[in-house]
Design an enzyme around this catalytic site. Structure first.
Site, PDB file in Angstrom:
ATOM      1  N   GLY A   1      -5.053   3.794  -3.549  1.00  0.00           N
ATOM      2  CA  GLY A   1      -6.313   4.408  -3.954  1.00  0.00           C
ATOM      3  C   GLY A   1      -6.141   5.823  -4.467  1.00  0.00           C
ATOM      4  O   GLY A   1      -7.100   6.476  -4.881  1.00  0.00           O
ATOM      5  N   ASP A   2      -4.892   6.330  -4.452  1.00  0.00           N
ATOM      6  CA  ASP A   2      -4.617   7.713  -4.854  1.00  0.00           C
ATOM      7  C   ASP A   2      -4.772   7.934  -6.356  1.00  0.00           C
ATOM      8  O   ASP A   2      -4.728   6.992  -7.141  1.00  0.00           O
ATOM      9  CB  ASP A   2      -3.185   8.085  -4.456  1.00  0.00           C
ATOM     10  CG  ASP A   2      -3.180   9.055  -3.280  1.00  0.00           C
ATOM     11  OD1 ASP A   2      -4.235   9.650  -3.035  1.00  0.00           O
ATOM     12  OD2 ASP A   2      -2.150   9.191  -2.626  1.00  0.00           O
TER      13      ASP A   2
ATOM     14  N   ASN B   1      -8.442  -1.330   4.782  1.00  0.00           N
ATOM     15  CA  ASN B   1      -8.629  -1.592   3.348  1.00  0.00           C
ATOM     16  C   ASN B   1      -7.546  -2.503   2.772  1.00  0.00           C
ATOM     17  O   ASN B   1      -7.633  -2.925   1.630  1.00  0.00           O
ATOM     18  CB  ASN B   1      -8.668  -0.260   2.574  1.00  0.00           C
ATOM     19  CG  ASN B   1      -7.397   0.548   2.771  1.00  0.00           C
ATOM     20  OD1 ASN B   1      -6.718   0.406   3.782  1.00  0.00           O
ATOM     21  ND2 ASN B   1      -7.068   1.383   1.828  1.00  0.00           N
ATOM     22  N   ASP B   2      -6.508  -2.819   3.557  1.00  0.00           N
ATOM     23  CA  ASP B   2      -5.439  -3.705   3.084  1.00  0.00           C
ATOM     24  C   ASP B   2      -5.610  -5.135   3.583  1.00  0.00           C
ATOM     25  O   ASP B   2      -4.827  -6.017   3.213  1.00  0.00           O
ATOM     26  CB  ASP B   2      -4.074  -3.187   3.556  1.00  0.00           C
ATOM     27  CG  ASP B   2      -3.790  -1.782   3.057  1.00  0.00           C
ATOM     28  OD1 ASP B   2      -4.022  -1.529   1.862  1.00  0.00           O
ATOM     29  OD2 ASP B   2      -3.346  -0.934   3.849  1.00  0.00           O
TER      30      ASP B   2
ATOM     31  N   PHE C   1     -19.890  12.273   0.295  1.00  0.00           N
ATOM     32  CA  PHE C   1     -18.878  11.800  -0.667  1.00  0.00           C
ATOM     33  C   PHE C   1     -19.245  10.393  -1.122  1.00  0.00           C
ATOM     34  O   PHE C   1     -19.715   9.577  -0.341  1.00  0.00           O
ATOM     35  CB  PHE C   1     -17.496  11.773   0.004  1.00  0.00           C
ATOM     36  CG  PHE C   1     -16.418  11.183  -0.867  1.00  0.00           C
ATOM     37  CD1 PHE C   1     -15.732  11.970  -1.782  1.00  0.00           C
ATOM     38  CD2 PHE C   1     -16.113   9.836  -0.803  1.00  0.00           C
ATOM     39  CE1 PHE C   1     -14.745  11.431  -2.594  1.00  0.00           C
ATOM     40  CE2 PHE C   1     -15.135   9.284  -1.606  1.00  0.00           C
ATOM     41  CZ  PHE C   1     -14.452  10.085  -2.509  1.00  0.00           C
TER      42      PHE C   1
ATOM     43  N   THR D   1      -0.216   4.921   1.121  1.00  0.00           N
ATOM     44  CA  THR D   1      -0.486   5.818   2.249  1.00  0.00           C
ATOM     45  C   THR D   1      -0.363   5.070   3.569  1.00  0.00           C
ATOM     46  O   THR D   1      -1.072   4.097   3.797  1.00  0.00           O
ATOM     47  CB  THR D   1      -1.895   6.424   2.111  1.00  0.00           C
ATOM     48  OG1 THR D   1      -2.001   7.005   0.829  1.00  0.00           O
ATOM     49  CG2 THR D   1      -2.147   7.463   3.176  1.00  0.00           C
TER      50      THR D   1
ATOM     51  N   ASP E   1       0.873  -1.175   0.000  1.00  0.00           N
ATOM     52  CA  ASP E   1       0.000   0.000   0.000  1.00  0.00           C
ATOM     53  C   ASP E   1       0.918   1.236   0.000  1.00  0.00           C
ATOM     54  O   ASP E   1       2.109   1.128   0.284  1.00  0.00           O
ATOM     55  CB  ASP E   1      -0.845  -0.053   1.289  1.00  0.00           C
ATOM     56  CG  ASP E   1      -1.737   1.158   1.454  1.00  0.00           C
ATOM     57  OD1 ASP E   1      -2.288   1.617   0.449  1.00  0.00           O
ATOM     58  OD2 ASP E   1      -1.849   1.655   2.585  1.00  0.00           O
TER      59      ASP E   1
ATOM     60  N   ASP F   1      -1.254  -1.038   6.058  1.00  0.00           N
ATOM     61  CA  ASP F   1      -1.479  -0.569   7.430  1.00  0.00           C
ATOM     62  C   ASP F   1      -2.946  -0.367   7.771  1.00  0.00           C
ATOM     63  O   ASP F   1      -3.284  -0.151   8.924  1.00  0.00           O
ATOM     64  CB  ASP F   1      -0.735   0.753   7.659  1.00  0.00           C
ATOM     65  CG  ASP F   1      -1.385   1.910   6.913  1.00  0.00           C
ATOM     66  OD1 ASP F   1      -1.795   1.703   5.749  1.00  0.00           O
ATOM     67  OD2 ASP F   1      -1.508   3.004   7.483  1.00  0.00           O
TER      68      ASP F   1
END
Length: 1110
Positions: free
Chosen positions: A682-683, A799-800, A547, A409, A407, A796
């Site tokens: 995801g960026d 989502n991972d 969002f 971030t 990942d 971390d």
């Protein structure tokens, strides 16, 4: 009692209906027809065994292993038929293995019980009989009213009844459940929110009806019926009313809630992922080798049985004069006799299967895993966190990794956002000393002077400080909580307020506007307050346009203090700029690209002012969409699209996520080790590419290929073919590939093979705009490709988790996004830089240790049992055993077990510093090279050749002349067998000594101690008449053997004959064609000044050599 047993076995679940009815405070109806529903208690059970089921359950699990089950069968055969060896020879090693494994698993389960007891024994307060009673967490029942104080975790899933706030709301964080660190607001129904004291709650008459437990954290359907003045009021309940076990109460003094789901039925417990058992490549190789040895065993047993009957075809051998058959033997079935003989030979040769291999490997993994936690190089001082091992079964897999999926971030970066730059109305600004300064200018205004901000700049700052979902926590005495939420706005304690946000970007932006002078000071209900340079302004929050990943923006509609209606929106530039009609659009677009190239995370901010008529229309559309019963989602999207248009562009922000320390060096080390690194994030792609370049994942000289914004299968396939052609044409230079989530979905749908071909030819791959499940899909794609590479995933956040669980080895980073990744990982480290040592040093050591352990075990068992097979040719296949039964039993347990265990814990082929500074050495052990079939064949043939030398060396010595004693006394078959056994124990121990590169005092102690123990034990065993033994075949045999000079001469000659070729081979290979590992061993024997290391040597020698170099 019977019902309880049925429930424990899972045949009679406690509840069968689709819904559950909970009487608040367990105030059941008084009429006699009501039968209470049965619910689980509040105990959390993560342990595997209980006191009652440990023995049967553990035995069942252990006998599912092929080797253990095989030895159980052999043991039973020995009990049932007349076999050449005692049942003890199989039973005792089996009992030892089973016992040691059971102790290890029992200890691990005891630790789980201990952790469970801590959780279940935590003190909680419950309302019972009109007062607040302290009890233990495990005693909470469904229907109990529980009190939870600030900063405590919820002990069960509770429906919120009331809080110390007048509006009945509370704030919680769910970091331990889903990794989100923002404050979430939860609500109570108006009828219960007024019950803020124990006496009021005791008088409350209410019934909660809700669905049965389910794992979805975000779904809860129920209703509460409150009886007031004999009138029933029904209110709906949703996820916003449910406080989940494991979440923590924040910014609220206390709450009262009714327990609806307890213990293993709480949503947290239902989300315990039963991790699929990961098996290492070494374990798979081990099972393959076991099957080969089983085939060798069967071949030897069948051959011996056939040869026995071939030999006995002659009458003189079938029934010699000294061994006449009984009538029963003459009349017995030949088929049964054949089967009986076959089983007897099977028992005789069964030790070729190493029973203690499994238990030694388990002990090695369990004890070896402590070294990771003890390694100070993997300890992070700032956060006081050491490396953590959640499973010891995969230690050696760390030395086989071919692909790392990481990942971005929080893994490569710190996940600490810092506001760096912004663009307002086409002008770039940066923050200096708490002021916005246009690019190219310096902050030369004296401190304390009032800033001069234009209308556009002020509007931009207000938009940023109002368009968010940030919550505030104040560092203040609890007595002030629950009062006026804006009482801090006068500046009394504004310095002590702390922002909580779901995204670190939002938090960084709100903190930046506060430093510049526009501070968000809190929200209450539908009112938001900001302070603009000390002047308070209150805005009414009319609507929030949440969002979502499709729109990639969020908006708020506010009523300004002057009464006007305004929409503020922020989001990705691709989601805002197309809908902007005025403002400096082109300049802002250029600035956004510049920010992205610097590695900054970008957001674009815009607004829209509504006329009264426009707002009425907007309000009507939103209300209509939100109350629609059918197609609500689609109608909301239409309404949002209608509202978020004709935007006035205000500007853009650039936030920096700082790289972690030594990320670039770590990625470069992994690349040199032959490991390919994929970054999954995801960026947006510009930011991801910029970070990839800055962290060394992409090189500046690398040719970067793109597979972005593909809209159809055909377009995607054509682009992939173009990329494949380019890779073939430009095969000299390195390539990097950038893929986005949408294109990846298309590529994996129909063109998986082509996509994989492109990826494998690229040195580095970057996947951006990835959903969590897409990350896991990419890992699975590589994992199941024809080459079956070993994969490692590191992340971390929550989502991972899917990616971490999918990979062969999952590593969690102890970051700022909760602990879910750490809990679901196999290993956990505090920083990405520690990955280099974990793989290049620990992985290297674990792999060579386990690989040698497995090969050596098979080797020493071939040495052990082959002489037994050869002996049958000299005793008419009468199943006479060569060794005494005590020697058979203790060979694997005592005489040869400790040296290999110590070797497998401490061996270091190369010094750790050299392994880290020369990552290329990792390639020497890749692709399971030390457990290849060729290496396995070498060790097996070596075992057979040594066994032949043991047997025929002893035979040649004794076959010619059995009178080796000075007094002419003859040696018998037990002396012959003991001579072979003595030579074998010494040779296999010295063979391991030859393989040992790194000697410690423990290696010396167990190596020479094992040989000494064998001699001392044999002298005692054969030198005393033991009253509990039926026969004493070995009495005085060993003493007699050692009193013969010829026997000593034979022992020395045979050992030299076995090991001398080994020594010659090692010297020959080391000097004529050394491997890079052997070269490094030679380097480590002298002081080497190189890439940040000096190999360790005695201090005096190091000083003299350093002096010569200088």
């Amino acid at each position: 009692m019977l019902r309880w047993i049925r429930q424990q076995l899972g045949f009679d679940p406690p509840h069968q209906s689709d819904t559950r009815t909970i009487y608040v405070a367990n105030r059941f109806p008084q009429h006699g027809h009501y039968i209470p529903q049965r619910f689980a208690d509040n105990r959390i059970i993560s342990s595997k065994y209980t006191v009652w089921n440990f023995v049967p359950k553990n035995l069942f699990e252990q006998f599912r292993r092929i080797a253990n089950f095989y030895f159980l069968i052999i043991f039973l055969v020995q009990l049932m038929i007349d076999t050449p060896t005692s049942p003890v020879t199989s039973g005792l090693p089996l009992f030892f293995v089973i016992t040691v494994t059971a102790i290890k698993q029992g200890y691990e389960d005891w630790l789980r019980h201990k952790a469970d007891n801590e959780v279940n024994g935590a003190p909680v307060f419950v309302v019972r009989s009109g007062s607040l009673v302290q009890t233990r967490s495990k005693n909470i029942r469904v229907g109990d009213i529980v009190r939870v104080a600030k900063d405590e975790t919820f002990p069960a899933d509770l429906v919120l009844l009331s809080s110390d706030r007048a509006d009945g709301t509370c704030h919680i964080t769910t970091a331990s459940l889903d990794g989100e660190t923002n404050l979430k607001t939860h609500f109570s129904v108006p009828e219960t929110s007024v019950c803020q004291s124990v006496s009021q709650l005791e008088a409350l008459q209410a019934v909660v009806e809700c669905q049965q437990p389910e794992a979805d954290l975000y779904r809860f359907v129920g209703r509460i019926t409150v009886t007031q003045h004999e009138e029933e009021i029904v209110r709906p309940l949703g996820p916003e009313n449910l406080l989940l076990r494991g979440a923590r109460l924040k910014n609220t003094k206390e709450i009262f809630g009714v327990a609806v789901y307890t213990g293993m039925e709480s949503k947290m417990a239902l989300n315990y992922k039963c991790k699929s058992q990961k098996r290492s490549a070494v374990e798979k190789s081990m099972n393959t080798f076991l099957i080969i040895y089983l085939a060798i065993l069967l071949f030897e047993a069948i051959l011996s049985t056939i040869l026995k009957y071939a030999w006995q075809a002659e009458d003189k051998w079938d029934e010699p004069f000294y061994n006449q058959k009984t009538e029963q033997e003459k009349n017995s079935s030949r088929i049964l006799k054949f089967i009986s003989d076959f089983l007897a030979f099977l028992v005789l040769y069964n030790f070729i299967i190493p029973i203690s291999l499994y238990v030694t490997v388990e002990m090695q993994k369990f004890l070896g895993s402590f070294f990771i936690g003890w390694d100070l190089d993997l300890y992070h001082e700032e956060s006081d966190q050491k490396a953590q091992v959640n499973t010891s079964d995969l230690n050696e897999e760390l030395g086989q990794v071919e692909y790392v999926f990481t990942d971005k971030t929080g893994t490569l970066t710190e996940n600490e956002m810092q506001f760096r730059e912004c663009s307002i109305n086409g002008i770039k600004y940066r923050e200096m000393n708490g002021k916005l300064v246009p690019e190219g200018m310096t902050d030369d205004s004296p401190d304390g002077s009032s800033p001069h901000l234009m209308g556009e700049e002020l509007l931009f700052l207000k938009a940023v400080s109002l368009c968010h979902t940030v919550q505030i926590s104040y560092d203040q005495p609890d007595s002030l909580l629950g009062g006026d939420p804006f009482s801090h706005a006068n500046g009394v304690s504004s310095n002590n307020m702390e922002y909580y946000a779901s995204s670190p970007d939002e938090k960084a932006l709100v903190e930046a506007t506060k430093r510049i002078g526009v501070a968000f000071t809190g929200s209450s209900g539908d009112t938001m307050e900001i302070q603009t340079f000390g002047k308070s302004e209150k805005y009414k929050l009319l609507h929030v346009l949440e969002f979502d990943p499709d729109r990639r923006r969020m908006s708020v509609i506010l009523q300004t203090p002057s009464g006007g209606k305004v929409l503020f929106t922020k989001g990705a530039e691709s989601a805002i700029l197309p809908f902007a009609t005025n403002g400096e659009i082109e300049k802002t677009r250029l600035h956004v690209d510049e920010f992205a190239l610097k590695g900054l995370r970008t957001l674009v901010v815009a607004c829209r002012h509504f006329s009264p008529e426009e707002y009425i229309d907007v309000d009507k559309r939103l209300t209509s969409a939100r109350t629609a019963l059918q197609q609500r989602e689609e109608k909301l999207q239409e309404a949002f699209a209608y509202i978020e248009r004709d935007l006035q562009l205000l500007g853009a922000t650039g936030v920096e996520d700082k790289l972690q320390d030594k990320v670039q060096e770590t990625i470069e080390a992994l690349r040199l080790a032959g490991i390919k690194v994929w970054v999954l994030t995801g960026d947006k792609h510009e930011t991801a590419v910029s970070v990839s370049l800055s962290c060394g994942h992409f090189h500046r000289t690398m040719n970067i290929l793109e597979l972005l914004q593909q809209r159809s299968d055909n377009e995607c396939a054509e682009q992939l073919r173009r990329l494949a052609r380019r890779l073939k044409e430009d095969h000299v230079i390195q390539h990097g590939l950038v893929v986005d989530g949408a294109s990846l979905s298309l590529a994996l749908r129909e063109h998986e093979k082509l996509f994989m071909e492109v990826c494998k030819n690229c040195s580095a791959v970057l996947c951006c705009r990835m959903a969590p499940l897409q990350k896991a899909k990419v890992v699975r794609l590589l994992k199941t490709s024809p080459e079956k590479p070993i994969t490692l995933a590191i992340g971390d956040g929550a989502n991972d988790v899917s990616m971490i669980q999918e990979a062969h080895v999952g590593i969690g980073i102890m970051g700022k996004e909760g602990r879910q990744a750490v809990r679901n990982s196999d290993y956990a480290i505090a920083r990405f830089k520690f990955l280099a040592k974990l793989l290049l040093v620990h992985g290297h050591f674990y792999y060579i240790r386990v690989a040698t352990l497995v090969q050596y075990f098979f080797y020493k068992n071939v040495c052990f049992i082959t002489p037994q097979f050869l002996y049958q040719f000299f005793c008419l296949f009468s199943q006479q055993t060569l060794y005494d039964s005590v020697y058979l039993t203790l060979y694997n347990i005592c005489f040869t077990s400790l040296p290999i265990l110590v070797y497998s814990l401490f061996e270091q082929l190369v010094h750790p510093d050299i392994l880290q500074s020369k990552p290329g050495l990792y390639r020497d052990i890749s692709k399971n090279s030390l457990l290849s079939f060729r290496t396995f064949l070498y060790w097996t043939l070596l075992g057979f050749s040594h066994a032949f030398v043991f047997f025929f060396g002893s035979y040649i010595l004794m076959g010619e002349d059995t009178t080796l004693m000075g007094n002419g006394q003859m040696f018998g078959n037990w002396t012959f067998g003991t001579l072979v056994f003595t030579v074998m124990v010494i040779t296999v121990t010295l063979k391991l000594a030859l393989e040992t590169q790194f000697w410690t005092w423990m290696n010396h102690f167990v190596t020479w101690g094992s040989i000494a123990f064998y001699f001392i034990f044999s002298l005692f065993y054969g030198g005393i008449i033991w009253p509990f033994l039926h026969t004493q075949d070995m009495y005085f045999v060993f003493v007699q053997l050692l009193s013969s000079g010829s026997a000593w001469f034979a022992i020395i000659i045979i050992i030299i004959t076995c090991l001398f070729p080994d020594v010659v081979k090692k010297v020959f290979y080391r000097h004529l064609c050394p491997t890079s590992t052997q070269k490094s061993q030679m380097y480590s024997n002298r002081v080497v000044i190189g890439d940040d290391f000096i190999a360790l040597q005695p201090l005096s020698r190091a000083k003299s050599q350093l002096g010569k170099i200088r």
